[in-house]
Scaffold this active site. Structure first.
Site, short mmCIF file in Angstrom:
data_model
loop_
_atom_site.label_atom_id
_atom_site.label_comp_id
_atom_site.label_asym_id
_atom_site.label_seq_id
_atom_site.Cartn_x
_atom_site.Cartn_y
_atom_site.Cartn_z
N GLY A 27 6.99 4.67 8.19
CA GLY A 27 6.24 6.03 8.27
C GLY A 27 6.38 6.60 9.60
N SER A 28 5.33 7.12 9.91
CA SER A 28 5.68 7.99 11.18
C SER A 28 5.43 7.43 12.48
CB SER A 28 4.64 9.29 11.41
OG SER A 28 3.41 8.51 11.06
N THR A 29 6.11 7.87 13.17
CA THR A 29 6.05 7.02 14.67
C THR A 29 4.66 6.90 15.26
OG1 THR A 29 8.39 7.69 15.18
CG2 THR A 29 6.84 7.17 17.02
N ARG A 30 3.89 8.00 15.16
CA ARG A 30 2.41 8.13 15.44
C ARG A 30 1.68 6.57 14.89
NH1 ARG A 30 -2.41 9.60 13.46
NH2 ARG A 30 -1.52 10.38 11.55
N GLY A 40 3.20 4.03 13.44
CA GLY A 40 3.88 3.21 13.51
C GLY A 40 3.47 2.41 14.82
N GLU A 94 9.77 1.19 10.54
CA GLU A 94 10.85 2.08 10.22
C GLU A 94 10.04 3.42 10.23
OE1 GLU A 94 13.84 0.98 9.42
OE2 GLU A 94 13.50 -1.34 9.22
N LYS A 131 0.74 -1.12 0.08
CA LYS A 131 -0.07 0.05 0.04
C LYS A 131 0.91 1.16 -0.03
CE LYS A 131 -1.94 2.87 2.74
NZ LYS A 131 -1.76 4.14 2.04
N GLU A 134 10.05 16.17 14.89
CA GLU A 134 10.40 16.04 13.39
C GLU A 134 9.68 16.76 12.53
OE1 GLU A 134 9.08 12.29 11.45
OE2 GLU A 134 10.98 12.12 10.28
N CYS A 169 13.75 10.87 6.51
CA CYS A 169 13.71 10.48 7.78
C CYS A 169 14.84 10.73 8.52
CB CYS A 169 13.16 8.81 7.73
SG CYS A 169 14.42 7.83 6.70
P1 NAD Z 1 2.26 8.28 7.73
O1 NAD Z 1 2.68 7.57 8.97
O2 NAD Z 1 1.46 9.30 7.85
O3 NAD Z 1 1.98 7.43 6.49
C1 NAD Z 1 2.73 6.28 6.24
C2 NAD Z 1 1.78 5.16 5.67
O4 NAD Z 1 0.78 4.68 6.51
C3 NAD Z 1 1.03 5.74 4.29
O5 NAD Z 1 1.05 4.58 3.37
C4 NAD Z 1 -0.43 5.82 5.20
O6 NAD Z 1 -1.41 5.97 4.21
C5 NAD Z 1 -0.33 4.72 5.98
N1 NAD Z 1 -1.32 5.06 7.24
C6 NAD Z 1 -1.76 6.04 7.73
N2 NAD Z 1 -2.55 6.04 8.77
C7 NAD Z 1 -2.76 4.62 8.78
C8 NAD Z 1 -3.47 3.72 9.70
N3 NAD Z 1 -4.12 4.28 10.53
N4 NAD Z 1 -3.28 2.29 9.45
C9 NAD Z 1 -2.38 1.89 8.50
N5 NAD Z 1 -1.74 2.58 7.57
C10 NAD Z 1 -1.94 3.77 7.82
O7 NAD Z 1 3.82 8.74 7.25
P2 NAD Z 1 4.24 9.82 6.06
O8 NAD Z 1 3.64 11.15 6.32
O9 NAD Z 1 3.76 9.12 4.55
O10 NAD Z 1 5.73 9.67 5.95
C11 NAD Z 1 6.47 10.42 6.66
C12 NAD Z 1 7.18 9.82 7.83
O11 NAD Z 1 7.83 8.48 7.36
C13 NAD Z 1 8.41 10.37 8.62
O12 NAD Z 1 8.08 10.40 10.12
C14 NAD Z 1 9.54 9.85 8.27
O13 NAD Z 1 10.22 9.78 9.14
C15 NAD Z 1 9.11 8.24 7.79
N6 NAD Z 1 10.06 7.61 7.21
C16 NAD Z 1 10.92 6.69 7.82
C17 NAD Z 1 11.82 5.86 7.05
C18 NAD Z 1 12.64 5.04 7.69
O14 NAD Z 1 13.28 4.16 7.10
N7 NAD Z 1 12.72 4.82 9.11
C19 NAD Z 1 11.96 6.21 5.92
C20 NAD Z 1 11.22 7.07 5.00
C21 NAD Z 1 10.03 8.00 5.89
#
Ligand code: NAD
Length: 494
Positions: free
Chosen positions: A241-244, A246, A264, A188, A398, A299
């Site tokens: 994605g975000s820690t929130r 995650g 991650e 996704k 962040e 990130c």
């Molecule tokens: P996000 O957490 O908002 O979304 C990430 C993914 O999760 C998206 O596909 C989103 O649609 C999905 N998502 C959102 N809510 C969800 C839920 N309730 N259930 C399941 N899936 C859900 O993050 P973002 O804004 O897309 O990306 C930015 C974040 O990603 C930053 O915090 C960045 O540091 C992090 N990031 C980390 C790495 C790493 O390798 N550590 C790499 C790239 C980005």
């Protein structure tokens, strides 16, 4: 290619936003779509399928069927290797098309979509493809009357949920090891940049990845993403994605079938420059280049810069001279190094942090506002705050935008303590010519990657991931196989 040619190609772009399930392009079962708008200039790129729980069921069922009948997992490793290498070759053959999709969908400069995103993503697929028939299992040192085999098996159906900042590369970091290990995958992509992932699925099929083995579901996080995380027939979830979010993923894994959940997550990485750094120009260039790269939407961006007080002024003088080079430009001009911010929401977030920094009393030395308003797109100036205090939000949270917070120090131990005093632990750096100091500091920094006298050197051979709330598990390198394989012991009485 000239800027004019890239613009002509962008005008002719005909992106397909339909989902990819069981080898076919399909609309969402609900018939619903959402608009994908380009941050480059606001143009409409595609109507994207708004997948939800129904589509997740279909994709997971297709992935499960493909896994159980062994059409992929049962293939000889050397055969899987050939398919994955063909997939990487096809990505290179479609390099310009993939790069254009990436730039138009999320705003990064075309030069980096070509040289970084497509290049690293195809290399990732190729590297895990190559690894497929080079990994051996183990025989345990048991007594003579037994033979114990320790073998790796694919976990089954892997769901991958990824962010928008490096859409193709994040997809590759998940799908390459998962597919190489013989799993089926449901990916996704972020709703903010789904187009390159969808195209990758078509290229994978063309390369010989059997239908059902690699499915892509565009959609919103709280619809398609949540349905995947809660699905009872998904064996493993690889989330970036975000820690929130995650934290929610891990909870949903626990609420459902206790699927393996790998995360991650975000970062607030510290870059510590000591007065005895071996090359101040290199340290400045790296600090500035790394924070503004990808519009600060990385990130591991070194967003907290700790400079030893005695070189602070010299450092900032040099930095201020470099910053104009990072002014945002037309992402379709190959000279541009800073592109557009992914969408209005992210733009608002970043500008909000800038206002917060000003209100908290940090000294705004560069940038601070939006740019290129007449383009119809979304751009922010490279921004630098000096005099930042560790308690300010711009030093703790962040921002995920082109904003650098400069903090100074006189005592290295104190700088390391401050560097560690965050919930994150993704990356860090220390610059010093004293090897003992470098080793002591890199040991003390609680981060998944610590750089010494450089920031962005990296490649597929080393693991990438975080300590603390930057996540668990590691992408890249052979260690990534740990996420997508089960270890089986077979104990044989001789
Ligand atoms: P996000 O957490 O908002 O979304 C990430 C993914 O999760 C998206 O596909 C989103 O649609 C999905 N998502 C959102 N809510 C969800 C839920 N309730 N259930 C399941 N899936 C859900 O993050 P973002 O804004 O897309 O990306 C930015 C974040 O990603 C930053 O915090 C960045 O540091 C992090 N990031 C980390 C790495 C790493 O390798 N550590 C790499 C790239 C980005």
């Amino acid at each position: 290619m000239t800027t004019k040619t890239w613009h002509e190609r962008a005008a002719a772009l005909n992106a397909d936003g339909r989902a990819f399930i069981d080898g076919w392009r399909v609309d969402a079962r609900s018939g619903l779509c959402f608009d994908s708008l380009s941050p480059v200039d606001g143009r409409m790129l595609a109507e994207v399928a708004r997948c939800d729980v129904l589509d997740v069921d279909l994709a997971v069922t297709a992935a499960r069927r493909a896994f159980e009948d062994r059409r992929w997992a049962g293939m000889a490793p050397a055969a899987r290797k050939r398919v994955l290498i063909r997939f990487a070759d096809l990505m290179l053959a479609h390099r310009d098309e993939l790069a254009l999709l990436e730039t138009m969908d999320m705003g990064k400069p075309i030069r980096y979509s070509l040289s970084v995103d497509v290049q690293l993503a195809q290399n990732c697929i190729r590297w895990y493809g190559e690894a497929t028939d080079k990994i051996y299992d183990q025989v345990a040192p048991t007594p003579e009357d037994s033979l114990a085999l320790i073998t790796r098996e694919p976990v089954g159906v892997v769901a991958a949920i990824i962010p928008w900042n490096y859409p193709m590369l994040m997809a590759a970091w998940k799908i390459a090891p998962a597919l190489a290990a013989g799993n089926s995958v449901v990916l996704k992509p972020s709703e903010k940049a789904p187009l390159s992932s969808l195209r990758l699925a078509e290229l994978a099929l063309e390369a010989g990845v059997p239908p059902g083995v690699f499915n892509v579901l565009p959609g919103y996080g709280d619809e398609a993403g949540k349905a995947l995380a809660l699905h009872m027939d998904v064996d493993c979830i690889g989330f970036t994605g975000s820690t929130r979010v995650g934290k929610q993923i891990v909870q949903m894994a626990g609420q459902s079938n206790l699927k393996r959940a790998w995360t991650e997550l975000g970062g607030k990485s510290a870059n510590i420059v000591c007065a005895d750094c071996p090359d101040l120009d290199a340290a400045v260039e790296s600090a500035i280049g790394s924070i503004y790269f990808n519009q600060g939407e990385s990130c591991n961006a070194p967003s907290r810069l700790f400079v030893e007080e005695s070189i602070r002024e010299a450092f900032l003088d040099k930095a201020m001279k470099l910053i104009p080079r990072h002014a945002p430009g037309d992402p379709l001009d190959e000279e541009t190094v800073m592109g557009a911010i992914v969408d209005q929401a992210q733009m608002k977030t970043v500008l909000g942090y800038i206002e917060d920094g000003k209100a908290a009393g940090a000294r705004l030395l560069a940038g601070g506002g939006s740019a290129r308003q007449d383009s119809g797109g979304l751009y922010i100036e490279p921004t630098l705050f000096d005099g930042v205090d560790g308690s300010m939000r711009i030093a703790r949270e962040e921002i995920f935008g082109p904003v650098l917070s400069v903090l100074s120090f006189t005592d290295l131990d104190d700088a390391v303590n401050q560097a560690n005093s965050t919930p994150y632990g993704l990356a860090a750096a220390v610059w010093t010519r004293d090897i003992s100091k470098a080793i002591r500091t890199s040991r003390a920094l609680r981060a998944g990657t610590v750089h010494v006298n450089q920031y962005d050197n990296d490649d597929i051979t080393v693991p990438f991931g975080g300590y603390k709330q930057s996540g668990n598990g590691r992408d890249k390198s052979l260690h990534a196989f740990d996420k997508y394989t089960e270890l089986k012991t077979t104990w044989i009485q001789v």
